[in-house]
Design a protein around this motif. Structure first.
Motif, mmCIF file in Angstrom:
data_model
loop_
_atom_site.group_PDB
_atom_site.id
_atom_site.type_symbol
_atom_site.label_atom_id
_atom_site.label_comp_id
_atom_site.label_asym_id
_atom_site.label_seq_id
_atom_site.Cartn_x
_atom_site.Cartn_y
_atom_site.Cartn_z
ATOM 1 N N UNK A 119 0.861 -1.104 0.036
ATOM 2 C CA UNK A 119 -0.077 0.103 -0.035
ATOM 3 C C UNK A 119 0.984 1.166 0.004
ATOM 4 N N UNK A 120 0.906 1.999 -1.100
ATOM 5 C CA UNK A 120 2.082 2.999 -1.142
ATOM 6 C C UNK A 120 1.569 4.224 -0.205
ATOM 7 N N UNK A 121 2.629 4.667 0.565
ATOM 8 C CA UNK A 121 2.416 5.719 1.471
ATOM 9 C C UNK A 121 2.161 6.890 0.592
ATOM 10 N N UNK A 122 1.152 7.838 1.053
ATOM 11 C CA UNK A 122 0.801 9.253 0.479
ATOM 12 C C UNK A 122 1.895 10.208 1.077
ATOM 13 N N UNK A 123 1.661 11.448 0.561
ATOM 14 C CA UNK A 123 2.279 12.605 1.300
ATOM 15 C C UNK A 123 2.477 12.480 2.702
ATOM 16 N N UNK A 124 1.136 12.591 3.269
ATOM 17 C CA UNK A 124 0.959 12.632 4.586
ATOM 18 C C UNK A 124 1.436 11.415 5.190
ATOM 19 N N UNK A 125 1.242 10.267 4.598
ATOM 20 C CA UNK A 125 2.079 8.893 5.150
ATOM 21 C C UNK A 125 3.413 8.862 5.249
ATOM 22 N N UNK A 126 4.071 9.508 4.208
ATOM 23 C CA UNK A 126 5.612 9.491 4.464
ATOM 24 C C UNK A 126 5.934 10.449 5.349
ATOM 25 N N UNK A 127 5.525 11.570 5.533
ATOM 26 C CA UNK A 127 6.061 12.563 6.830
ATOM 27 C C UNK A 127 5.570 11.700 7.994
ATOM 28 N N UNK A 128 4.534 10.969 8.224
ATOM 29 C CA UNK A 128 4.159 10.396 9.483
ATOM 30 C C UNK A 128 4.954 9.018 9.678
ATOM 31 N N UNK A 129 5.384 8.591 8.744
ATOM 32 C CA UNK A 129 6.310 7.332 8.955
ATOM 33 C C UNK A 129 7.663 7.513 9.270
ATOM 34 N N UNK A 130 8.158 8.476 8.294
ATOM 35 C CA UNK A 130 9.801 8.588 8.281
ATOM 36 C C UNK A 130 10.091 9.989 9.004
ATOM 37 N N UNK A 131 9.136 10.654 9.758
ATOM 38 C CA UNK A 131 9.626 11.906 10.696
ATOM 39 C C UNK A 131 8.816 11.550 12.224
ATOM 40 N N UNK A 132 7.630 10.707 12.078
ATOM 41 C CA UNK A 132 6.976 10.831 13.534
ATOM 42 C C UNK A 132 6.967 9.414 14.076
ATOM 43 N N UNK A 133 6.762 8.415 13.180
ATOM 44 C CA UNK A 133 7.040 7.104 13.723
ATOM 45 C C UNK A 133 8.274 6.784 14.441
ATOM 46 N N UNK A 134 8.195 6.079 15.693
ATOM 47 C CA UNK A 134 9.391 5.664 16.322
ATOM 48 C C UNK A 134 10.611 4.804 15.461
ATOM 49 N N UNK A 135 11.621 5.086 15.268
ATOM 50 C CA UNK A 135 12.473 4.587 14.381
ATOM 51 C C UNK A 135 12.512 3.232 14.538
ATOM 52 N N UNK A 136 12.404 2.363 15.674
ATOM 53 C CA UNK A 136 12.672 1.141 15.761
ATOM 54 C C UNK A 136 11.431 0.176 15.260
ATOM 55 N N UNK A 137 10.253 1.067 14.850
ATOM 56 C CA UNK A 137 8.864 0.558 14.410
ATOM 57 C C UNK A 137 8.809 0.632 12.796
ATOM 58 N N UNK A 138 9.632 1.639 12.408
ATOM 59 C CA UNK A 138 9.381 1.762 10.824
ATOM 60 C C UNK A 138 9.879 0.596 10.045
ATOM 61 N N UNK A 139 10.686 -0.282 10.425
ATOM 62 C CA UNK A 139 11.060 -1.378 9.573
ATOM 63 C C UNK A 139 9.542 -2.303 9.565
#
Length: 214
Positions: free
Chosen positions: A145-165
Motif C-alpha cells: 500500500x503506497x504511502x501518500x505524502x501525509x503517510x511518508x511524513x508520518x512514518x519517516x518523521x514521526x513514527x518511532x525509528x524502531x517501528x518503521x521497519x
C-alpha cells in the motif's frame, strides 16, 4: 469480493471494525527458507576442503604454503558470510513473530505487525509494485500500500525509528533511506489476493464515509 473475505467484510460493515489473525506473508516465508538454504550451502562449502585435502595428501601430492593460506582465506570469508546469514535469519525470525500479531481494520485506519492504526488517508489502495529487494540492490514484486505524502511524513518523521521497519524495509541511498510503502500483511485463512481485496474495500469504505458515520 472473494468468498474467503465474506465474514470479515460483513463484520466490518456491521460493526465498523474487524480483527484478523496475522500470519507471515508469502515473501517473508520464502525469505526465511532462502536464509536456510544459503546457510546449508555455506556449510557444504566449509566441509569441502576437509574432504578434498586428505584425498590430495593420500594421492601423494604436496600442499604448498600458498594453498594453506588460500584455504584459511576461504574459511575466513565463509565465516563472515555465515555470521551475516545468522544475523539475517534471526532478524527474519523476529519479523515472522511480528507478522502473527492481529491485523485490525477500523475507521481509524489499519493496524498490523504491532503498528497502528495507520490512517487510511496515509496509504493508497493495495497493489503489486516493483520495489527494492529487502536483501539486495535489485527489484522484486511485492504487494504494498503506497504511502501518500501525509503517510511518508508520518512514518519517516514521526513514527518511532524502531517501528518503521515493521511497515516496510527502508530504501534509497544511505544518506536518505526512507520507508515508502506499507507491506500488505498476511492473514490466516486468506490468500494474498483476498487480503488485498479486503484492504481496498475497507480503504474505500472509510475514506468515502462522512466523519459523523465513522
Amino acid at each position: 469480493m472473494a468468498s474467503g473475505t465474506d465474514t470479515a467484510w460483513s463484520a466490518l460493515r456491521q460493526t465498523g471494525q474487524v480483527t484478523l489473525r496475522g500470519e507471515p506473508a508469502t515473501w517473508s516465508r520464502v525469505t526465511r527458507w532462502l536464509f536456510l538454504v544459503l546457510g546449508g550451502l555455506v556449510g557444504l562449502l566449509a566441509l569441502a576442503p576437509l574432504v578434498v585435502i586428505p584425498l590430495v595428501l593420500l594421492g601423494g601430492a604436496e600442499i604448498s604454503l600458498g594453498i594453506v593460506f588460500g584455504v584459511f582465506g576461504v574459511y575466513a570469508m565463509l565465516a563472515v558470510l555465515g555470521v551475516l546469514l545468522v544475523l539475517g535469519y534471526r532478524r527474519q525470525v523476529r519479523y515472522l513473530a511480528l507478522e502473527r500479531q492481529p491485523v485490525i481494520l477500523d475507521a481509524r485506519g489499519l493496524t498490523l505487525r504491532g503498528v497502528g492504526p495507520i490512517p487510511w488517508h496515509d496509504v493508497g489502495p493495495a497493489q503489486h509494485r516493483l520495489v527494492r529487494n529487502e536483501n539486495s540492490d535489485g527489484f522484486v514484486r511485492r504487494a504494498v500500500m503506497p504511502l501518500t505524502a501525509a503517510g511518508l511524513a508520518a512514518v519517516n518523521q514521526r513514527l518511532a525509528p524502531e517501528l518503521r521497519p515493521r511497515i516496510s524495509p527502508a530504501t534509497g541511498p544511505i544518506w536518505n533511506r526512507t520507508h515508502r510503502h506499507v507491506y500488505v500483511p498476511g492473514v490466516k485463512g486468506m490468500s494474498q489476493g483476498e487480503v488485498m481485496g479486503l484492504l481496498n474495500a475497507a480503504h474505500q469504505l472509510f475514506l468515502d464515509s462522512p466523519p459523523r458515520q465513522r
